[in-house]
Design an enzyme around this catalytic site. Sequence first.
Site, PDB file in Angstrom:
ATOM      1  N   GLY A   1      26.370 -13.807 -12.812  1.00 36.74           N
ATOM      2  CA  GLY A   1      27.554 -12.754 -13.155  1.00 36.74           C
ATOM      3  C   GLY A   1      27.545 -12.458 -14.713  1.00 36.74           C
ATOM      4  O   GLY A   1      27.593 -11.104 -14.955  1.00 36.74           O
ATOM      5  N   THR A   2      26.883 -13.184 -15.659  1.00 35.97           N
ATOM      6  CA  THR A   2      26.945 -12.889 -16.942  1.00 35.97           C
ATOM      7  C   THR A   2      25.771 -11.851 -17.074  1.00 35.97           C
ATOM      8  O   THR A   2      26.056 -10.874 -17.969  1.00 35.97           O
ATOM      9  CB  THR A   2      26.391 -14.098 -17.614  1.00 35.97           C
ATOM     10  OG1 THR A   2      27.385 -15.101 -17.642  1.00 35.97           O
ATOM     11  CG2 THR A   2      26.072 -13.847 -19.133  1.00 35.97           C
TER      12      THR A   2
ATOM     13  N   ASN B   1      39.733 -15.201 -14.793  1.00 38.36           N
ATOM     14  CA  ASN B   1      39.461 -16.484 -14.539  1.00 38.36           C
ATOM     15  C   ASN B   1      40.469 -17.332 -14.923  1.00 38.36           C
ATOM     16  O   ASN B   1      40.306 -18.929 -14.557  1.00 38.36           O
ATOM     17  CB  ASN B   1      37.762 -16.654 -14.957  1.00 38.36           C
ATOM     18  CG  ASN B   1      37.705 -16.212 -16.305  1.00 38.36           C
ATOM     19  OD1 ASN B   1      38.008 -15.140 -16.794  1.00 38.36           O
ATOM     20  ND2 ASN B   1      37.274 -17.218 -17.323  1.00 38.36           N
TER      21      ASN B   1
ATOM     22  N   GLN C   1      35.767 -13.300 -10.119  1.00 33.23           N
ATOM     23  CA  GLN C   1      36.590 -14.285  -9.484  1.00 33.23           C
ATOM     24  C   GLN C   1      37.417 -13.672  -8.419  1.00 33.23           C
ATOM     25  O   GLN C   1      38.111 -14.069  -7.752  1.00 33.23           O
ATOM     26  CB  GLN C   1      37.895 -14.596 -10.639  1.00 33.23           C
ATOM     27  CG  GLN C   1      37.047 -15.376 -11.821  1.00 33.23           C
ATOM     28  CD  GLN C   1      36.582 -17.009 -11.205  1.00 33.23           C
ATOM     29  OE1 GLN C   1      37.144 -17.339 -10.144  1.00 33.23           O
ATOM     30  NE2 GLN C   1      35.858 -17.505 -12.156  1.00 33.23           N
TER      31      GLN C   1
ATOM     32  N   SER D   1      29.190 -13.097  -8.322  1.00 34.43           N
ATOM     33  CA  SER D   1      28.157 -14.052  -8.651  1.00 34.43           C
ATOM     34  C   SER D   1      28.514 -15.101  -7.401  1.00 34.43           C
ATOM     35  O   SER D   1      29.525 -15.365  -6.968  1.00 34.43           O
ATOM     36  CB  SER D   1      28.584 -14.975  -9.911  1.00 34.43           C
ATOM     37  OG  SER D   1      28.009 -15.876 -10.179  1.00 34.43           O
TER      38      SER D   1
ATOM     39  N   HIS E   1      27.804 -18.444  -7.112  1.00 30.80           N
ATOM     40  CA  HIS E   1      28.437 -19.768  -7.141  1.00 30.80           C
ATOM     41  C   HIS E   1      29.869 -19.968  -7.330  1.00 30.80           C
ATOM     42  O   HIS E   1      30.447 -21.192  -7.277  1.00 30.80           O
ATOM     43  CB  HIS E   1      27.735 -20.591  -8.265  1.00 30.80           C
ATOM     44  CG  HIS E   1      28.137 -20.262  -9.847  1.00 30.80           C
ATOM     45  ND1 HIS E   1      28.893 -21.207 -10.448  1.00 30.80           N
ATOM     46  CD2 HIS E   1      27.781 -19.369 -10.613  1.00 30.80           C
ATOM     47  CE1 HIS E   1      29.315 -20.618 -11.682  1.00 30.80           C
ATOM     48  NE2 HIS E   1      28.506 -19.341 -11.627  1.00 30.80           N
TER      49      HIS E   1
ATOM     50  N   THR F   1       9.686 -11.154  -9.420  1.00 31.04           N
ATOM     51  CA  THR F   1       9.767 -11.557  -7.884  1.00 31.04           C
ATOM     52  C   THR F   1      11.094 -11.970  -7.378  1.00 31.04           C
ATOM     53  O   THR F   1      11.676 -12.653  -8.302  1.00 31.04           O
ATOM     54  CB  THR F   1       8.611 -12.547  -7.971  1.00 31.04           C
ATOM     55  OG1 THR F   1       7.346 -12.011  -8.288  1.00 31.04           O
ATOM     56  CG2 THR F   1       8.472 -12.985  -6.365  1.00 31.04           C
TER      57      THR F   1
ATOM     58  N   CYS G   1      33.994 -22.095 -19.327  1.00 33.60           N
ATOM     59  CA  CYS G   1      32.872 -21.453 -20.316  1.00 33.60           C
ATOM     60  C   CYS G   1      33.214 -21.596 -21.724  1.00 33.60           C
ATOM     61  O   CYS G   1      32.376 -21.023 -22.717  1.00 33.60           O
ATOM     62  CB  CYS G   1      32.660 -20.108 -20.100  1.00 33.60           C
ATOM     63  SG  CYS G   1      32.433 -19.865 -18.273  1.00 33.60           S
TER      64      CYS G   1
HETATM   65  N1  PLP Z   1      33.045 -13.306 -15.144  1.00 36.02           N
HETATM   66  C1  PLP Z   1      33.861 -14.340 -14.775  1.00 36.02           C
HETATM   67  C2  PLP Z   1      35.331 -13.652 -14.563  1.00 36.02           C
HETATM   68  C3  PLP Z   1      33.689 -15.638 -14.583  1.00 36.02           C
HETATM   69  O1  PLP Z   1      34.551 -16.523 -14.202  1.00 36.02           O
HETATM   70  C4  PLP Z   1      32.418 -16.059 -14.846  1.00 36.02           C
HETATM   71  C5  PLP Z   1      32.000 -17.609 -14.612  1.00 36.02           C
HETATM   72  O2  PLP Z   1      32.989 -18.337 -14.558  1.00 36.02           O
HETATM   73  C6  PLP Z   1      31.239 -15.005 -15.219  1.00 36.02           C
HETATM   74  C7  PLP Z   1      31.567 -13.949 -15.212  1.00 36.02           C
HETATM   75  C8  PLP Z   1      30.145 -15.569 -15.437  1.00 36.02           C
HETATM   76  O3  PLP Z   1      29.222 -15.699 -14.173  1.00 36.02           O
HETATM   77  P1  PLP Z   1      28.053 -16.582 -14.256  1.00 36.02           P
HETATM   78  O4  PLP Z   1      28.462 -18.076 -14.322  1.00 36.02           O
HETATM   79  O5  PLP Z   1      27.542 -16.494 -12.780  1.00 36.02           O
HETATM   80  O6  PLP Z   1      27.048 -16.222 -15.167  1.00 36.02           O
END
Ligand code: PLP
Length: 378
Positions: free
Chosen positions: A69-70, A150, A180, A200, A202, A239, A324
């Site tokens: 997601g980042t 989040n 989220q 994302s 996970h 890849t 985070c």
């Molecule tokens: N954006 C939100 C709202 C999130 O909650 C998170 C992860 O906690 C992310 C982005 C980042 O996702 P990733 O962990 O896949 O980089």
Amino acid sequence: MVYLDHAATTPVPRAVADAMYDVLSEQFGNPSAQYPMGLEMKKQVAHWRSVVAGALGCEPGRLFFTSCGTEGDNWAITAACWQNRHLGRHIVTTAVEHSAMLEGCRWMEKQGYEVTYLAPEPLSGAVTARQVLSAVRPDTALVSVMLVNNELGCIYPVEEIARGLAAQNPRTLLHTDAVQGFLKVPFSAKTLGADLITISAHKIGGPKGIGALYMGPRVKNPRPLLPGGGQESGARSGTEATAQIAGFAKAVELRGEHLAGKLSHMADIREYAVRRLCQIPDVQLVGGGTAPHILCVSLVGWPSQNIVNDLGSQGICISAGSACHQGRPSHVVAALKLPKRVAGGVIRLSFGPETTREDIDACAQALLRHHDSRMPML
Ligand code: PLP
């Protein structure tokens, strides 16, 4: 173990791990290879892309796999700012975005962009469409507002922002971080109206290390994130992470089965948790979140890191604000402008389809013990 941190990451079901193992051990061909195993893998990746795109409500060709997601958030910023480089150097976002967005925006500031960070309403954490639209200027290249916060579980009015933006400043691109929101707060890329959407794997029972960015029809010839061998339609070479992609698609399929039932189960669990936790002296609800999987409360006067450590030592996993932030005070909680004793005691419980009422009971009992056995320190 009692796991109440599904907004941080989620357990991977066996069927997802099996799908990944199969790709790693048996179907390990490179999708660019020209012999049958490679050609077969190319077809499989196309199928997995269509599964994820289907759940997002978009054409498969508009979905680009990323590493997380980042990455999706950062790519959305650079793609939008590149496309609108002749329009202007202004970005509108909120002060309560995930750090992936906020740090990406700070980086743009270093490159001469001006960023408006909208403060949410104190106490509730709400952000309104009117507030966002009134910050938009003729030189705004990008508006980015997350779909679900989040830490608080607040749902932000992305669809309304999209409608307003189209009328007010049609060249400005709209991004939403839906990490989220995906398969938690049902939406479709087609009706949401955002030009760029980050997801994302996970957070929905998929593996870590894979996500996707939707780029809608108004995003023209996106600047490649990684120029190279031409994968992901030339927009993000490298890849393909075939096992991660297989796991992502399997997780989407599994989560999508009886999704409405899963969401209503999570909402029930959340409601039950509110009732149980509010019986504990000094517990207070925090923010106006309504997403089914996130509950933010404060044990007013008790430092949240101590709570997390104490419960963690008993096998109960919760989070002090966002995982985070690794123990640093959260910018989201700070934006609520809560009294210090409330802000210092903020914890987040987050739920998945697997969460049970017994999990909540165990957490509530441990919180009560924590309350009764320790002196407040804030
Ligand atoms: N954006 C939100 C709202 C999130 O909650 C998170 C992860 O906690 C992310 C982005 C980042 O996702 P990733 O962990 O896949 O980089």
